[in-house]
Design a protein around this motif. Sequence first.
Motif, short mmCIF file in Angstrom:
data_model
loop_
_atom_site.label_atom_id
_atom_site.label_comp_id
_atom_site.label_asym_id
_atom_site.label_seq_id
_atom_site.Cartn_x
_atom_site.Cartn_y
_atom_site.Cartn_z
N GLU A 9 46.30 45.42 54.18
CA GLU A 9 45.85 45.52 55.57
C GLU A 9 45.15 44.25 56.02
O GLU A 9 44.85 44.09 57.20
CB GLU A 9 44.93 46.74 55.76
CG GLU A 9 43.71 46.80 54.84
CD GLU A 9 44.02 47.55 53.55
OE1 GLU A 9 45.21 47.60 53.16
OE2 GLU A 9 43.09 48.08 52.93
N ASN B 26 42.06 41.69 46.78
CA ASN B 26 41.40 42.69 45.94
C ASN B 26 42.41 43.65 45.29
O ASN B 26 42.16 44.16 44.21
CB ASN B 26 40.33 43.43 46.75
CG ASN B 26 39.07 42.59 46.91
OD1 ASN B 26 38.32 42.41 45.96
ND2 ASN B 26 38.88 42.01 48.09
N MET B 27 43.53 43.87 45.94
CA MET B 27 44.62 44.60 45.29
C MET B 27 45.14 43.79 44.10
O MET B 27 45.43 44.33 43.04
CB MET B 27 45.76 44.85 46.28
CG MET B 27 45.44 45.88 47.34
SD MET B 27 46.80 45.99 48.54
CE MET B 27 46.06 47.06 49.76
N GLY C 269 42.84 44.24 41.26
CA GLY C 269 43.08 45.51 40.58
C GLY C 269 44.34 45.48 39.74
O GLY C 269 44.34 45.86 38.57
N TYR D 110 35.71 36.65 42.28
CA TYR D 110 35.58 37.83 41.42
C TYR D 110 36.54 37.75 40.23
O TYR D 110 36.22 38.15 39.13
CB TYR D 110 35.86 39.11 42.23
CG TYR D 110 34.64 39.67 42.91
CD1 TYR D 110 33.96 38.94 43.87
CD2 TYR D 110 34.15 40.94 42.60
CE1 TYR D 110 32.83 39.44 44.50
CE2 TYR D 110 33.03 41.46 43.23
CZ TYR D 110 32.37 40.71 44.18
OH TYR D 110 31.26 41.21 44.78
N ALA E 83 34.29 46.66 42.07
CA ALA E 83 34.98 46.05 43.19
C ALA E 83 33.96 45.33 44.06
O ALA E 83 32.81 45.73 44.15
CB ALA E 83 35.70 47.12 44.01
N ALA E 84 34.41 44.28 44.72
CA ALA E 84 33.55 43.63 45.70
C ALA E 84 33.17 44.68 46.76
O ALA E 84 33.88 45.66 46.96
CB ALA E 84 34.28 42.47 46.36
N HIS E 85 32.05 44.42 47.42
CA HIS E 85 31.51 45.40 48.36
C HIS E 85 32.57 45.82 49.39
O HIS E 85 33.10 44.97 50.12
CB HIS E 85 30.31 44.77 49.07
CG HIS E 85 29.38 45.77 49.69
ND1 HIS E 85 29.13 47.00 49.14
CD2 HIS E 85 28.64 45.70 50.82
CE1 HIS E 85 28.26 47.66 49.89
NE2 HIS E 85 27.96 46.89 50.93
N ARG F 16 35.58 46.97 48.78
CA ARG F 16 36.99 46.78 48.40
C ARG F 16 37.49 47.80 47.38
O ARG F 16 38.56 47.61 46.79
CB ARG F 16 37.23 45.37 47.85
CG ARG F 16 36.55 44.26 48.59
CD ARG F 16 37.00 44.13 50.03
NE ARG F 16 36.18 43.15 50.69
CZ ARG F 16 35.67 43.26 51.90
NH1 ARG F 16 35.93 44.34 52.64
NH2 ARG F 16 34.94 42.32 52.41
N ALA G 147 41.03 48.98 47.80
CA ALA G 147 42.04 47.94 47.59
C ALA G 147 42.23 47.72 46.09
O ALA G 147 43.36 47.66 45.59
CB ALA G 147 41.63 46.64 48.27
N VAL G 148 41.12 47.62 45.35
CA VAL G 148 41.21 47.41 43.90
C VAL G 148 41.90 48.62 43.25
O VAL G 148 42.79 48.47 42.41
CB VAL G 148 39.81 47.18 43.29
CG1 VAL G 148 39.87 47.18 41.77
CG2 VAL G 148 39.23 45.86 43.82
N THR H 116 44.00 50.60 44.59
CA THR H 116 45.43 50.54 44.93
C THR H 116 46.17 49.69 43.91
O THR H 116 47.22 50.09 43.40
CB THR H 116 45.61 49.95 46.35
OG1 THR H 116 45.02 50.84 47.30
CG2 THR H 116 47.09 49.78 46.69
N ALA I 11 38.08 49.30 56.63
CA ALA I 11 39.51 48.99 56.74
C ALA I 11 40.24 49.38 55.45
O ALA I 11 41.28 50.05 55.50
CB ALA I 11 39.72 47.51 57.02
N GLU I 12 39.69 48.98 54.31
CA GLU I 12 40.34 49.28 53.03
C GLU I 12 40.45 50.79 52.83
O GLU I 12 41.46 51.29 52.33
CB GLU I 12 39.56 48.65 51.86
CG GLU I 12 39.72 47.14 51.72
CD GLU I 12 38.91 46.34 52.72
OE1 GLU I 12 38.14 46.93 53.50
OE2 GLU I 12 39.04 45.09 52.72
N LEU J 26 43.05 52.40 55.45
CA LEU J 26 44.45 52.01 55.21
C LEU J 26 44.96 52.55 53.87
O LEU J 26 46.13 52.89 53.76
CB LEU J 26 44.62 50.49 55.30
CG LEU J 26 44.85 49.91 56.70
CD1 LEU J 26 46.14 50.46 57.30
CD2 LEU J 26 43.72 50.16 57.66
N ALA J 27 44.08 52.65 52.88
CA ALA J 27 44.52 53.26 51.61
C ALA J 27 44.80 54.74 51.84
O ALA J 27 45.80 55.28 51.36
CB ALA J 27 43.45 53.08 50.53
N ARG K 287 48.05 55.12 53.63
CA ARG K 287 49.23 54.94 52.77
C ARG K 287 49.39 56.12 51.81
O ARG K 287 50.39 56.20 51.11
CB ARG K 287 49.09 53.65 51.93
CG ARG K 287 49.20 52.35 52.71
CD ARG K 287 49.31 51.15 51.77
NE ARG K 287 48.19 51.04 50.86
CZ ARG K 287 47.08 50.33 51.09
NH1 ARG K 287 46.95 49.66 52.22
NH2 ARG K 287 46.11 50.30 50.20
#
Lengths: 184, 359, 250
Positions: free
Chosen positions: B55, B62-63, B66, B92, C69-71, C73, C76-77, C79, C105-106, C109-110, C113
């Motif tokens: 998005e 960040n995806m 992961g 990171y 995860a970053a603040h 996120r 997203a991580v 995912t 947003a993360e 949108l997650a 999806r």
Amino acid sequence: MERNLMIAGFGGQGVMTMGKLLAEATSESTDLQVSFFPSYGAAMRGGTANCYVVISDDEIGAPVSNNLDDLVVMNGPSLRKFLPNLKPGGNLFINSTIVDRAEVKRDDIRVIEAPVTQMALDIKNERALNVLMLGVYVAVTDAVPEDVIIKGIEHKFEAKPHLIAPNVDAFKMGIEVGLKEKAK
Amino acid sequence: MSERVFMKGCEAIAEAATRAGCRFFAGYPITPQNEIPEYFARRMPEVGGVFVQGESEVASVNMLYGAASTGTRAMSSSSSCGISLYSEGVSYMNAARIPAVYVNVQRGGPGIGAIQPAQQDYLQATKASGNGGFRMLVLAPATVQECVDMTYRAFDLAAKYQNPVLVLTDGVMGTMMEPVELPPMKSDEELAELKAAYHYRAVVGHPLGEAVFCRPGGIGGGWEEINKETVKMYETWDSEVEYEEFMMDDAEIVLAAYGISARISRYVVKALRKEGIKAGMIRPIKVSPFPYEAFDKLDFDRVKGILNVEMSIPAQMKWDIEYAVHGRCPIAESLRSGGELLTNDQVLAAARALAKEVL
Amino acid sequence: MEKQVYKKTLGVLPNTVSGFCPGCMHSTVHKLIGEVAEDLGYLDKLVRVEGVGCCGLGQLYVSHDSTIAAHGRGCAVATGIKRCTPESLVYTYQGDGDLASIGMAETILAANRGENFTVIFVNNCIYGMTGGQMAPTTLIGMKSTTTPKGRNPEEHGYPIHMCEVLNQLTAPYYLERVSCDTPQHVIATRKAIKKAFQYQLEGKGFSMVEIVTSCPTNWGLTPIAALDFLRDKMFAEFPLGVIRDKGAVK
């Protein structure tokens, strides 16, 4: 020897396809170095489109040039914009159906007129103006042998074989025009 | 011999990554790199991989964090202003020592800049791709073939050092087409082996007592010790310094350039030689670590001037060249920026002017 | 005959003492996650993506794989992790500033999806570790270090209800809001986490369990008074219950 070509026109005139066909065919059937570089405007439709093709027997430097060996202009705005980038002694190919020869105010270049829009209409293959112009270009410059392009057309339309013959015919028609211009 | 195919730089990068075993891609649309995500969207399902349209760039990187943390070979790409948004995730990934590959297809800047090509992210890419003062290997291809070869290699380098690797290219390389030979496709068995080798630190679930804590800093402390360990890795990177010397044996004028500017400079060196000017080129193949030695070792009794060729105004790589040259010869510039492209003629003229001045 | 009726979950490291503030519910939630994963036989496939701040303290206590995860996120991580290892049981552990502000947003949108992982959303209406700043969920009139005169809707807007926001989307499978203030509510939370994990194992897609909790330290209340505030004010703003359950038997 390195040969720099720019092809410019309206989006929809097959400018990119023409450059890509020349470049891809050269890559497939020769040992020459070749690059294709597209340059799009910000608008998706109706804007100007242009691309650069460099063919060389040595490594290619910049894939763009403002000291062109050859310039193909498919419409008036492209002529006005890019004519200064053609080197003295260079070849200017104009789509003379819609580009006015009188607008070419340089006498240090060679001008090749090819009414490709009208020719495409005459053969009822409106989209073939780019292949027609490619025929003209190859005949005048001998940038690559004709066979290279014919093989390229056959490859490009592998999945749509009914389009091979009309495009090869149009290409050969362009060759005829080019040879006549060359003889002038 | 492998087949010669005619490919666009972006698509060649995506295919090379696929062949290197990349099975996850996340990215966000931005010109001029859209052909990379579009290619992955078609290609990943064919090889059992995953494509996600993130998005945002922030989400995409960040995806990537992961995905790569599971030991899957993973990649992302963006361009300039989009890459700025990657800085969080890239930092990171260095902190957590996650092996990931990302690509910057540079466009004009600063700000939204221009959608046309540029080389204006050099200092960001080589010195500070995020907070914390970390370093990365940064590869700079100068042909579409090198886009292929370097992307392929980037995955091995990421795995070797467990650190993100950046492929720094530009909108010319990304959108131009050239003939390339593609490397072999890594087999499922090879990929399974690679994944198994990473399992001990993969964030995928482990039996009790073997749990993996993948930490990009945070509470718990000990981060200074970790930073010191990371520095030890950087110190081994002398072996990663990679550069090309072109016609340097008797060169009196040296063109210094990377990526798109280097291929132009190579052409110009040949042209100058034909004119009787003894020109050569030093080209960093990796811009990080920078090949300071290539400049430091020059015989300045012979080399009278350096021409820094970059598609960036102000010049950026010049900082590194000046650091190595340390005033021992003049450094001139041949630059463009903001989406305006360098040409052979411009660089040739600048090199001739330099030669006239110093020789 | 002796019969064991309770044992400490293996999902939490042995011999640890909770360092969370008195009256905080994080430790209870960690215990419940461990118990549920253990019940399901999935402790060795359990992957935690934790946020920063107090949520990030969890890494000191859990016995299963985790990353930070970053603040914002987390989703997203998660995912990236879940798409690459579908066989893992993946959850994010996020607070309200993380999930509903910087990570809005993360998260949306997650959820949109229909990503097949579970979000454990711990909502205490305030930023904890950073020292009590206003969160997007902070109640009207509630004082924080960045709203010293209380949250004023004309200036700061209104509390965001994340379950209801996500309920506008088509994809999410299960959304429930619970709490941990009473034994009954703890049991309900345990059931909700178990249901969410089971849905994930069945490949149903996105689930979120929102746990409305207290933060006595940053609310400036005693643990007991914080519970009263939770029940009087928080539950009024964030009513407990199932917001969506596509798997519910009709």
